[in-house]
Write a protein that holds these residues in place. Structure first.
Motif, PDB file in Angstrom:
ATOM      1  N   SER A 207       0.784  -1.248   0.000  1.00 25.95           N
ATOM      2  CA  SER A 207       0.000   0.000   0.000  1.00 25.95           C
ATOM      3  C   SER A 207       0.812   1.293   0.000  1.00 25.95           C
ATOM      4  O   SER A 207       0.714   2.089  -0.918  1.00 25.95           O
ATOM      5  CB  SER A 207      -0.995   0.025   1.163  1.00 25.95           C
ATOM      6  N   HIS A 271       0.797  -6.251 -10.976  1.00 25.00           N
ATOM      7  CA  HIS A 271      -0.261  -5.365 -11.445  1.00 25.00           C
ATOM      8  C   HIS A 271       0.258  -3.950 -11.273  1.00 25.00           C
ATOM      9  O   HIS A 271       1.396  -3.766 -10.833  1.00 25.00           O
ATOM     10  CB  HIS A 271      -1.573  -5.606 -10.687  1.00 25.00           C
ATOM     11  N   ASP A 275       1.628   0.986  -5.333  1.00 29.02           N
ATOM     12  CA  ASP A 275       2.690   0.445  -4.478  1.00 29.02           C
ATOM     13  C   ASP A 275       3.570  -0.571  -5.220  1.00 29.02           C
ATOM     14  O   ASP A 275       4.579  -1.017  -4.685  1.00 29.02           O
ATOM     15  CB  ASP A 275       2.111  -0.180  -3.189  1.00 29.02           C
ATOM     16  N   HIS A 276       3.190  -0.910  -6.476  1.00 30.25           N
ATOM     17  CA  HIS A 276       3.983  -1.884  -7.238  1.00 30.25           C
ATOM     18  C   HIS A 276       4.739  -1.230  -8.394  1.00 30.25           C
ATOM     19  O   HIS A 276       5.470  -1.895  -9.104  1.00 30.25           O
ATOM     20  CB  HIS A 276       3.082  -3.024  -7.715  1.00 30.25           C
ATOM     21  N   ASP A 374      -0.911  -9.618  -3.479  1.00 32.24           N
ATOM     22  CA  ASP A 374      -2.133  -8.882  -3.798  1.00 32.24           C
ATOM     23  C   ASP A 374      -3.260  -9.761  -4.339  1.00 32.24           C
ATOM     24  O   ASP A 374      -3.642  -9.684  -5.492  1.00 32.24           O
ATOM     25  CB  ASP A 374      -1.832  -7.736  -4.769  1.00 32.24           C
ATOM     26  N   HIS A 427      -6.661  -8.563  -0.239  1.00 29.11           N
ATOM     27  CA  HIS A 427      -5.471  -9.104   0.429  1.00 29.11           C
ATOM     28  C   HIS A 427      -5.794 -10.327   1.272  1.00 29.11           C
ATOM     29  O   HIS A 427      -6.945 -10.727   1.388  1.00 29.11           O
ATOM     30  CB  HIS A 427      -4.786  -8.003   1.243  1.00 29.11           C
TER      31      HIS A 427
END
Ligand SMILES: [Zn+2]
Ligand SMILES: [Zn+2]
Length: 491
Positions: A207, A271, A275-276, A374, A427
């Motif tokens: 997050s 994805h 946060d990725h 995720d 999650h």
């Protein structure tokens, strides 16, 4: 259902290129008259065996998401099973459908009119029919078994087809071009098979990054994991804020490398939630000419991976645009049947998350690593004391993907108590991760994507609960670790 078309269709099932029979039937949106709907839009018929079955519960929201992501389309999606309207309404509410209309075909009359099979248990087929605005059937696909989910890649092709009918240019943002390109890096020499691998965690938080004394042991960077080998492999799973430190490390190692080759590797995105990808603009190797990265991930048909990454680097957010980066960047929407790159076999599966998230299995040098962050369970787990959770909770696709893996990196953002409060947040809990690992025969489970609200002690507790769960299942030999920034695992 009243069939208004000629009644001979049952003897002559509809074929591609035929005009569709016109029928009426009750739906969650009132009575559906196919003739009226077709006037203004194409129609996608999604036949499925039954409300509440786990494949359908998983598939329909994913399909709706795909259609939604494709932009404004002249397309009506009708999902059809023989369940009653009462059942349909409860089901649609439970799985959170918004734009998909559920049609009640209680006597399988619509199925029959298209020549689709009904099995001896009374279940209809899993089948997909696309009808264009002129009422011509353009595609019919019946899945071989009712438990067989539809291919999301084929669904993407259907949506792309409708986009073209609606006048979106086919080359828009190179969506198709991305798919067709070869995924291999153009290395001077192919990499030799490795003898040693190292998995290193640069960011393990979900997050948003966190810092401070409460997080010193596990660290606060968002998702980023690297897999390297003694023969030069480089795979980077996700580019959260941990990617900054990874970038520094790669530059330092490259400087001491006598041959001074450029840095080349694969960036594999689960994805594109922020946060990725938020560490990508701070990943220093992309600022150097001579470095080369292939960036893979699932993207929908309206936005490419490139345009999504470019979005967060627009002038109003960041001073350097994606196009201005001097390194060579190639973008690929991943084929889900897998690919072999640098001698590594990479397979992906979409999992349940607000934006579908891809879990990856990477097989290299006789070792298997699965990165599965995720995603949330199909339904809330009610932990059976001595047996593992079933397919109603755990996605069997993930169990299959993680089969006999050496390491499974798994979302464990919440405690079980929190999971109950966070349905739909996408999650998971450590206990569910344990059951998945046990069912898949995994050797080492790594709990990942820690909640930003959790301090080190809260993560210790999640780890302890996971170990107790393994004990309860009689699987004390399952190694379980909670990932921390800087942690390295040699394989
Ligand atoms: Zn995340
Ligand atoms: Zn996410």
């Amino acid at each position: 259902m009243n069939k208004q078309a000629d009644s001979s269709t049952e003897n002559h099932p509809v074929k591609v290129g035929d005009k569709t029979p016109l029928w009426t039937a009750p739906s969650t949106e009132g009575e559906i008259q196919l003739a009226d709907i077709l006037h203004t839009q194409a129609v996608l018929l999604i036949f499925y065996p039954a409300d509440w079955s786990h494949v359908c519960s998983d598939e329909l929201p994913l399909l709706e998401e795909l259609v939604k992501l494709a932009g404004k389309l002249k397309l009506k999606t009708l999902a059809i099973s023989n369940d009653s309207l009462f059942c349909h309404r409860a089901f649609a509410g439970e799985i959170g459908l918004q734009s998909t209309v559920l049609v009640s075909d209680t006597r399988h009359e619509i199925s029959r009119v298209y020549g689709l099979p009904v099995d001896q248990d009374g279940f209809g087929p899993r089948a997909t029919i696309l009808i264009d605005q002129a009422g011509i059937v353009q595609r019919i696909k019946v899945e071989p078994g009712r438990e067989q989910p539809r291919s999301m890649q084929e669904m993407e092709q259907i949506i792309q087809q409708v986009r073209e009918w609606n006048g979106y240019p086919p080359g828009l943002e190179n969506w198709q071009a991305e798919r067709r390109n070869a995924m291999q890096l153009r290395r001077a020499q192919p990499l030799a098979a490795p003898a040693r691998l190292q998995l290193r965690f640069w960011g393990t938080r979900g997050s948003i990054p966190v810092s401070g004394l409460a997080h010193v042991r596990y660290g606060g960077n968002t998702s980023c994991v690297s897999l390297t080998s003694d023969t030069g492999h480089l795979f980077i799973f996700d580019c959260g804020s941990g990617a900054r430190e990874l970038g520094q490390h790669l530059l330092e190692t490259a400087q001491t490398d006598k041959e001074k080759k450029g840095i080349e590797g694969y960036i594999v995105l689960s994805h594109t939630h922020w946060d990725h990808i938020q560490g990508f603009p701070f990943f220093a190797p992309v600022f150097q000419p001579g470095n080369r990265f292939n960036i893979l991930g699932w993207s929908n048909c309206s936005q490419t991976l490139a345009s999504i990454l470019a979005g967060q680097m627009e002038k109003i957010y960041f001073p350097v645009s994606l196009e201005a980066l001097p390194s060579e960047l190639n973008f690929f929407s991943l084929q889900f049947n897998g690919a072999v790159v640098d001698g590594a076999k990479l397979t992906g599966r979409l999992l349940k998350h607000p934006l579908p998230s891809t879990a990856y299995r990477l097989e290299l040098g006789g070792k298997t690593i699965v990165y599965a962050t995720d995603h949330e369970p199909h339904s809330l787990p009610d932990l059976p004391p001595a047996s593992t959770l079933g397919d109603d909770v755990i996605d069997p696709k993930l169990v299959e993907l993680a089969a006999n893996a050496d390491i499974l990196i798994h979302d464990a953002q919440y405690s079980l108590a929190e999971l109950v409060q966070k349905v739909g947040w996408g999650h998971n809990a450590g206990e569910v991760a344990v059951d998945t690992a046990v069912r898949a025969g995994v050797k080492h489970l790594v709990l990942f994507h820690h909640d930003p609200a959790h301090n080190d002690r809260a993560i210790d507790t999640i780890l302890q609960s996971a170990r107790w769960r393994a004990e309860a299942l009689g699987r004390q030999n399952l190694k379980i670790t909670a990932a921390s920034d800087g942690m390295a695992l040699d394989l």
